[in-house]
Structure formats: C-alpha cells, structure tokens
Scaffold this active site. Structure first.
Site, short mmCIF file in Angstrom:
data_model
loop_
_atom_site.label_atom_id
_atom_site.label_comp_id
_atom_site.label_asym_id
_atom_site.label_seq_id
_atom_site.Cartn_x
_atom_site.Cartn_y
_atom_site.Cartn_z
N ASN A 1 -66.21 18.40 35.02
CA ASN A 1 -65.61 19.48 35.79
C ASN A 1 -66.63 20.59 36.07
O ASN A 1 -66.57 21.24 37.11
CB ASN A 1 -64.38 20.04 35.07
N ARG B 1 -62.96 31.47 13.04
CA ARG B 1 -62.84 31.42 14.49
C ARG B 1 -62.98 32.80 15.14
O ARG B 1 -63.64 32.94 16.18
CB ARG B 1 -61.47 30.81 14.86
N ASP C 1 -52.31 26.15 25.75
CA ASP C 1 -51.78 25.73 27.05
C ASP C 1 -50.50 26.48 27.41
O ASP C 1 -49.61 25.95 28.07
CB ASP C 1 -51.53 24.22 27.08
N LEU D 1 -59.22 29.64 21.56
CA LEU D 1 -59.80 30.98 21.63
C LEU D 1 -58.79 32.00 21.14
O LEU D 1 -57.60 31.91 21.45
CB LEU D 1 -60.21 31.30 23.06
N HIS E 1 -55.70 21.83 32.32
CA HIS E 1 -54.95 20.92 31.44
C HIS E 1 -54.43 19.73 32.25
O HIS E 1 -53.92 19.91 33.37
CB HIS E 1 -53.78 21.66 30.80
#
Length: 212
Positions: A20, A69, A149, A97, A113
């Site tokens: 992509n 993270r 998502d 994230l 997605h």
C-alpha cells in the site's frame, strides 16, 4: 500541522512488505498530488523501507520491543512531528497506537482495514468473512482511534465474496481495492474535502468538488 501552498505532507507508518505504500508512491507521491515526507517502520529490514529508499523518501525505525507502548508512542510522535505532516497514514502498521501518539495529530491519522467496518474488526478479517459466508466484504479507510478499527469510516468500498473463494483469492481482490482506495483517501485530504463533525464524532462529511 503546517498550512500554506504546496502538496499535502504525508507520513506513512508501515510494518511489512509495503504494497500500500507503493500504491501511494505511484499514485500520489510521484505525480505530486501529495508528498510522502517520511516512512516509519515498526521493525528494521522490512521491504517497505526498501520501497521508500528506492523512491528517495527518508525513513526511520521506531520499534516496540523491550519497552512500554506509551513510551514507544511518545518517541514515534516526536519522529513524526519533526516531519511536519498534514496527514499520517497507517499502511499495514501492525501495532496498536495509544493516545500518546494519536493526541498529537487529532483527525490527521487514518488507517486501512480489509472489511466493511464495523464488520470483522481486528486481525483475520478476511478469514472471518469467509467463515461467516458473507456475500460482500470490502475495504475501509477510517480515522484511527485507540479502539482497534473503531474510528469512523472515511471511504469504503464493497468487495464480493465469490463461491469457491479462499483466503488467497479473496485477499488478492481486496488488495486491488486497497491499492486504489488509500490513494483516493489521501487525495480527498489533499483537496481539503474531508470534514469530521465537531459535535457528532462518528459522522464524516466528504465535501463536493468546488466548481470554479
């Protein structure tokens, strides 16, 4: 976000082969509709970095291994902010994230997605579509949020699930749509045509083309 004349400055986050990313390089970067100013990978040595370097685009690696993270995301935010992007594109970025990153770029981080969200979020979306026997799945480009998502869709396109499809054949057709839809989404941002409702954050308006 810097404002003014010139192409939209885009940072792309990657984790793998970068197909992509390549579609963005070919469709919007090379023609000058938008400028990819930095490609950041979550791991060293991935093919996406090679694609960026071949196109003359600066690269960086910000890995998660061995730390929390949120700490990684603070470093990632600094690296990305230094490139002064108008848009951040998650193009196969395989890591969640947190707000430590997303809050630095409000309404300027988009994700891809392989389903028609809210159907089949998370990993294995294509496999789940086949297991459910749905007639259509698709591709969604949406605003990234801390919920996986979970951000509102910007653009979506259905992909038919054909009798006899397996994961490989369906993935191939979905990727063809991805490689078209992600550049389309970037073009919409570059043209200033994406507007997220300030009061109802689930609503996204695509403004019509202005006729001179």
């Amino acid at each position: 976000m810097p404002e003014g004349p010139g192409p939209l400055r885009v940072v792309v986050l990657v984790s793998g082969s970068g197909t992509n990313l390549q579609s963005l390089i070919d469709a919007v970067h090379a023609p000058g509709e938008a400028e990819i100013v930095l490609v950041v990978s979550s791991a060293p040595g991935v093919r996406a970095l090679e694609r960026a370097e071949r196109a003359g685009i600066p690269t960086a690696v910000v890995a998660l291994a061995g730390r929390e993270r949120a700490e990684r995301d603070r470093e990632l935010a600094e690296v990305v902010a230094a490139a002064e992007p108008g848009l951040v594109v998650l193009a196969g970025w395989m890591s969640i994230l947190t707000g430590a990153f997303l809050d630095r770029f409000p309404d300027r981080v988009i994700n891809l997605h392989p389903s028609l969200l809210p159907a089949f979020p998370g990993l294995h979306a294509i496999r789940q579509a086949l297991e459910w026997g749905v007639r259509y799945t698709g591709v969604t480009v949406h605003f990234a949020e801390e919920v996986v998502d979970g951000g509102p869709p910007i653009v979506q396109e259905p992909v038919p699930v054909l009798y006899g499809d397996d994961e490989r054949t369906l993935t191939e057709r979905i990727r063809e749509v991805e490689h078209r839809l992600v550049p389309d989404a970037v073009r919409l941002f570059a043209a200033g045509r994406v507007r997220r409702d300030p009061t109802d954050r689930r609503k996204v308006q695509i403004l019509p083309v202005e006729v001179e």
